[in-house]
Design a protein around this motif. Structure first.
Motif, PDB file in Angstrom:
ATOM      1  N   PRO A 153      60.619  50.397  39.448  1.00  0.00           N
ATOM      2  CA  PRO A 153      61.109  51.760  39.705  1.00  0.00           C
ATOM      3  C   PRO A 153      60.113  52.836  39.298  1.00  0.00           C
ATOM      4  N   SER A 154      59.126  52.487  38.473  1.00  0.00           N
ATOM      5  CA  SER A 154      58.133  53.469  38.030  1.00  0.00           C
ATOM      6  C   SER A 154      56.726  52.898  38.189  1.00  0.00           C
ATOM      7  N   PRO A 155      56.258  52.736  39.418  1.00  0.00           N
ATOM      8  CA  PRO A 155      54.991  52.016  39.654  1.00  0.00           C
ATOM      9  C   PRO A 155      53.755  52.706  39.091  1.00  0.00           C
ATOM     10  N   LEU A 156      53.794  54.040  38.959  1.00  0.00           N
ATOM     11  CA  LEU A 156      52.623  54.744  38.443  1.00  0.00           C
ATOM     12  C   LEU A 156      52.406  54.500  36.955  1.00  0.00           C
ATOM     13  N   HIS A 157      53.453  54.110  36.259  1.00  0.00           N
ATOM     14  CA  HIS A 157      53.351  53.891  34.814  1.00  0.00           C
ATOM     15  C   HIS A 157      53.578  52.426  34.480  1.00  0.00           C
ATOM     16  N   CYS A 158      53.142  51.551  35.364  1.00  0.00           N
ATOM     17  CA  CYS A 158      53.387  50.118  35.214  1.00  0.00           C
ATOM     18  C   CYS A 158      52.095  49.341  35.442  1.00  0.00           C
ATOM     19  N   LEU A 159      51.880  48.326  34.594  1.00  0.00           N
ATOM     20  CA  LEU A 159      50.704  47.467  34.737  1.00  0.00           C
ATOM     21  C   LEU A 159      51.017  46.162  35.457  1.00  0.00           C
ATOM     22  N   GLY A 160      52.234  46.063  36.003  1.00  0.00           N
ATOM     23  CA  GLY A 160      52.650  44.821  36.631  1.00  0.00           C
ATOM     24  C   GLY A 160      51.749  44.387  37.763  1.00  0.00           C
ATOM     25  N   LEU A 161      51.447  45.290  38.687  1.00  0.00           N
ATOM     26  CA  LEU A 161      50.618  44.923  39.831  1.00  0.00           C
ATOM     27  C   LEU A 161      49.186  44.599  39.401  1.00  0.00           C
ATOM     28  N   GLN A 162      48.681  45.291  38.383  1.00  0.00           N
ATOM     29  CA  GLN A 162      47.336  44.973  37.893  1.00  0.00           C
ATOM     30  C   GLN A 162      47.306  43.582  37.264  1.00  0.00           C
ATOM     31  N   CYS A 163      48.361  43.239  36.525  1.00  0.00           N
ATOM     32  CA  CYS A 163      48.434  41.894  35.942  1.00  0.00           C
ATOM     33  C   CYS A 163      48.511  40.836  37.035  1.00  0.00           C
ATOM     34  N   TYR A 164      49.291  41.110  38.063  1.00  0.00           N
ATOM     35  CA  TYR A 164      49.400  40.185  39.184  1.00  0.00           C
ATOM     36  C   TYR A 164      48.045  40.046  39.877  1.00  0.00           C
ATOM     37  N   GLY A 165      47.321  41.169  39.976  1.00  0.00           N
ATOM     38  CA  GLY A 165      46.010  41.152  40.614  1.00  0.00           C
ATOM     39  C   GLY A 165      45.002  40.298  39.857  1.00  0.00           C
ATOM     40  N   VAL A 166      44.919  40.469  38.527  1.00  0.00           N
ATOM     41  CA  VAL A 166      43.947  39.669  37.760  1.00  0.00           C
ATOM     42  C   VAL A 166      44.366  38.200  37.742  1.00  0.00           C
ATOM     43  N   PHE A 167      45.684  37.947  37.761  1.00  0.00           N
ATOM     44  CA  PHE A 167      46.178  36.570  37.847  1.00  0.00           C
ATOM     45  C   PHE A 167      45.692  35.910  39.138  1.00  0.00           C
ATOM     46  N   LEU A 168      45.850  36.609  40.274  1.00  0.00           N
ATOM     47  CA  LEU A 168      45.426  36.052  41.562  1.00  0.00           C
ATOM     48  C   LEU A 168      43.912  35.892  41.647  1.00  0.00           C
ATOM     49  N   GLN A 169      43.173  36.819  41.032  1.00  0.00           N
ATOM     50  CA  GLN A 169      41.709  36.711  41.044  1.00  0.00           C
ATOM     51  C   GLN A 169      41.254  35.414  40.392  1.00  0.00           C
ATOM     52  N   ILE A 170      41.807  35.144  39.212  1.00  0.00           N
ATOM     53  CA  ILE A 170      41.428  33.923  38.497  1.00  0.00           C
ATOM     54  C   ILE A 170      41.895  32.690  39.263  1.00  0.00           C
ATOM     55  N   LEU A 171      43.099  32.760  39.798  1.00  0.00           N
ATOM     56  CA  LEU A 171      43.663  31.612  40.520  1.00  0.00           C
ATOM     57  C   LEU A 171      42.815  31.248  41.740  1.00  0.00           C
ATOM     58  N   THR A 172      42.391  32.255  42.510  1.00  0.00           N
ATOM     59  CA  THR A 172      41.705  32.000  43.783  1.00  0.00           C
ATOM     60  C   THR A 172      40.188  31.975  43.660  1.00  0.00           C
ATOM     61  N   ALA A 173      39.663  32.187  42.459  1.00  0.00           N
ATOM     62  CA  ALA A 173      38.207  32.164  42.285  1.00  0.00           C
ATOM     63  C   ALA A 173      37.647  30.809  42.706  1.00  0.00           C
ATOM     64  N   GLY A 174      36.659  30.828  43.609  1.00  0.00           N
ATOM     65  CA  GLY A 174      36.050  29.597  44.090  1.00  0.00           C
ATOM     66  C   GLY A 174      36.734  28.985  45.292  1.00  0.00           C
ATOM     67  N   TRP A 175      37.861  29.549  45.713  1.00  0.00           N
ATOM     68  CA  TRP A 175      38.529  29.027  46.911  1.00  0.00           C
ATOM     69  C   TRP A 175      37.745  29.429  48.149  1.00  0.00           C
ATOM     70  N   ASP A 176      37.788  28.600  49.191  1.00  0.00           N
ATOM     71  CA  ASP A 176      37.079  28.963  50.418  1.00  0.00           C
ATOM     72  C   ASP A 176      37.906  29.968  51.218  1.00  0.00           C
ATOM     73  N   GLU A 177      37.296  30.517  52.274  1.00  0.00           N
ATOM     74  CA  GLU A 177      37.936  31.605  53.018  1.00  0.00           C
ATOM     75  C   GLU A 177      39.236  31.167  53.685  1.00  0.00           C
ATOM     76  N   LEU A 178      39.288  29.925  54.149  1.00  0.00           N
ATOM     77  CA  LEU A 178      40.504  29.446  54.794  1.00  0.00           C
ATOM     78  C   LEU A 178      41.679  29.466  53.814  1.00  0.00           C
ATOM     79  N   GLU A 179      41.439  29.025  52.582  1.00  0.00           N
ATOM     80  CA  GLU A 179      42.492  29.050  51.576  1.00  0.00           C
ATOM     81  C   GLU A 179      42.897  30.480  51.239  1.00  0.00           C
ATOM     82  N   CYS A 180      41.905  31.386  51.163  1.00  0.00           N
ATOM     83  CA  CYS A 180      42.208  32.798  50.859  1.00  0.00           C
ATOM     84  C   CYS A 180      42.973  33.458  52.010  1.00  0.00           C
ATOM     85  N   HIS A 181      42.679  33.049  53.237  1.00  0.00           N
ATOM     86  CA  HIS A 181      43.480  33.514  54.379  1.00  0.00           C
ATOM     87  C   HIS A 181      44.939  33.124  54.189  1.00  0.00           C
TER      88      HIS A 181
END
Length: 452
Positions: A153-181
């Motif tokens: 309800p308050s996205p401007l004052h929330c770190l949720g999406l940033q946490c989700y973003g760094v989580f996905l970065q680490i998870l997908t690091a080294g994956w090929d383009e087909l997997e990232c698609h």
């Protein structure tokens, strides 16, 4: 042959009880498998599952991540632990709005936690197909509402999406383009992203302000906040490429354009109503440079120049000064390519006005004026005949004269605002003209001295 030596009877050969031996081997294999499964648990094999999970509560997420690499059996136990209520409470921290905990850098502790969690789930699901990995991870994270596009309800004052973003970065690091698609398609389906983007790019600018804001935050925090330019270029391409050029420009403005400092919503009239500053244009310029670079293999130079051209009329025609400032911030290659395309297409008058505004921005923003002169010199070489080049140079001088007269008329009319901007604009333009021609004279004199 049977032997009768030294005996009064015939020796009977030992029988091979194959069936019983086979059963015995199967029994041994079962025992071996069980023993191997237990042996891969090491000292943990003596602990009941409940106590094993209690031990995990004393380990950091990084330590659990290292433990997951010991064996497949351990990894399976950890997957079970993560799925339990206690594991969820331990691992899925949700202090996304409590950014000022004592002794913690603002938000950094929870971002680091989700980096470690991304590595843990990456290692635990290493042997699963991409589709199954995504389904399992979604099952684990689905209860965290702040990870969803419309969840907080308050996205401007929330770190949720940033946490989700760094989580996905680490998870997908080294994956090929087909997997990232597949990851991108999964996220689109999960959040119904294409339909939401269709709504904002086809509606009147600003009519869906809340949705514009959420799309901007989701794309920037979850998909585009990468350390490596190649990764950012890949995800930005996935976001833009499905849409026609006019929609790409609108979407680019929504994601990277200027926003209000009060409520974070996109300011659509910023480029139309008056000159803007570098801060308002930096995001757009960085995105354009990203698409123009070698990392974005799916974009040609013509694609990017067409996008810049389309962007300059979103949501209406920009002030030429803002166009010039965006080109300068986008870098020499993009600026020259953009201007060269106008020269090739015979748009000398428009090109001359742009040249004057490049000089004006250099004067206002304290860039070296010799850059503008060298850019003009480079553009002159694009014209195929001396007549076309001379016509362009005449158009530049005419543009300077017309702009000075227009600004002088505004000053003499007496319509002055609190900042007296009309007089200030005239002051900057006259100085820009003087410094521009000074650099032209320096260049001419150097050329003449070299030929003597």
């Amino acid at each position: 042959m049977t032997s009768t030596v030294g005996t009064g009877y015939t020796l009977i050969p030992n029988r091979k009880y194959r069936r019983s031996n086979r059963c015995s081997r199967q029994h041994c294999n079962i025992l071996d498998t069980d023993s191997q499964s237990l042996s891969t648990l090491g000292y943990f094999k003596t602990l009941p599952l409940e106590m094993f999970q209690m031990v995990l509560n004393y380990l950091s997420v990084k330590d659990i991540s290292m433990l997951s690499m010991v064996s497949k059996t351990i990894s399976n136990r950890l997957i079970n632990y993560i799925s339990t209520p206690s594991g969820n409470r331990r691992l899925l921290l949700q202090d996304f709005h409590n950014l000022e905990l004592p002794g913690k850098t603002e938000g950094s502790y929870i971002l680091e936690h989700y980096k470690s969690l991304g590595l843990l789930l990456k290692r635990c699901t290493l042997l699963l197909p991409t589709k199954d990995r995504l389904k399992y991870i979604h099952k684990i994270l689905s209860e965290v509402s702040c990870f969803k596009l419309n969840g907080c309800p308050s996205p401007l004052h929330c770190l949720g999406l940033q946490c989700y973003g760094v989580f996905l970065q680490i998870l997908t690091a080294g994956w090929d383009e087909l997997e990232c698609h597949r990851v991108f398609n999964f996220l689109c389906e999960l959040n119904n992203l294409p339909r939401k983007v269709q709504t904002v790019v086809s509606s009147k600018p600003g009519s869906a302000r809340k949705l514009e804001l959420r799309i901007r935050l989701y794309c920037r925090s979850v998909l585009l906040n990468h350390i490596h330019r190649s990764d950012s270029a890949f995800w930005l391409t996935r976001i833009l490429k499905p849409w026609p050029m006019v929609n790409q420009a609108r979407l680019l403005y929504i994601i990277f354009g200027p926003v209000s400092s009060l409520d974070g919503h996109v300011v659509w009239q910023k480029m139309i109503e008056g000159p803007t500053d570098e801060t308002s244009l930096k995001g757009l310029a960085d995105a354009i440079k990203l698409l123009y670079g070698t990392e974005a293999r799916e974009w040609t130079a013509d694609d990017v120049i067409s996008l810049v051209d389309e962007l300059s009329v979103v949501p209406g025609e920009w002030l030429m000064e803002n166009n010039a400032r965006l080109l300068i911030l986008s870098g020499n290659s993009i600026c020259f390519t953009f201007m060269a395309s106008k020269a090739v297409n015979g748009r000398a008058v428009e090109l001359a006005r742009l040249m004057v505004f490049l000089a004006l921005v250099c004067e206002k923003d304290l860039y070296c004026m010799d850059w503008a002169v060298k850019m003009m010199q480079k553009v002159c070489k694009v014209f195929s005949t001396p007549g076309e080049r001379n016509n362009f140079l005449q158009c530049v001088e005419n543009a300077f004269a017309y702009m000075v007269m227009d600004m002088l008329q505004a000053v003499l009319s007496g319509d002055r605002d609190e900042e007296d901007s009309s007089f200030l604009n005239l002051f900057h333009l006259v100085n820009a003209q003087a410094n521009f021609h000074k650099e032209v004279l320096y260049l001419t004199m150097r050329s003449n001295s070299n030929t003597v």
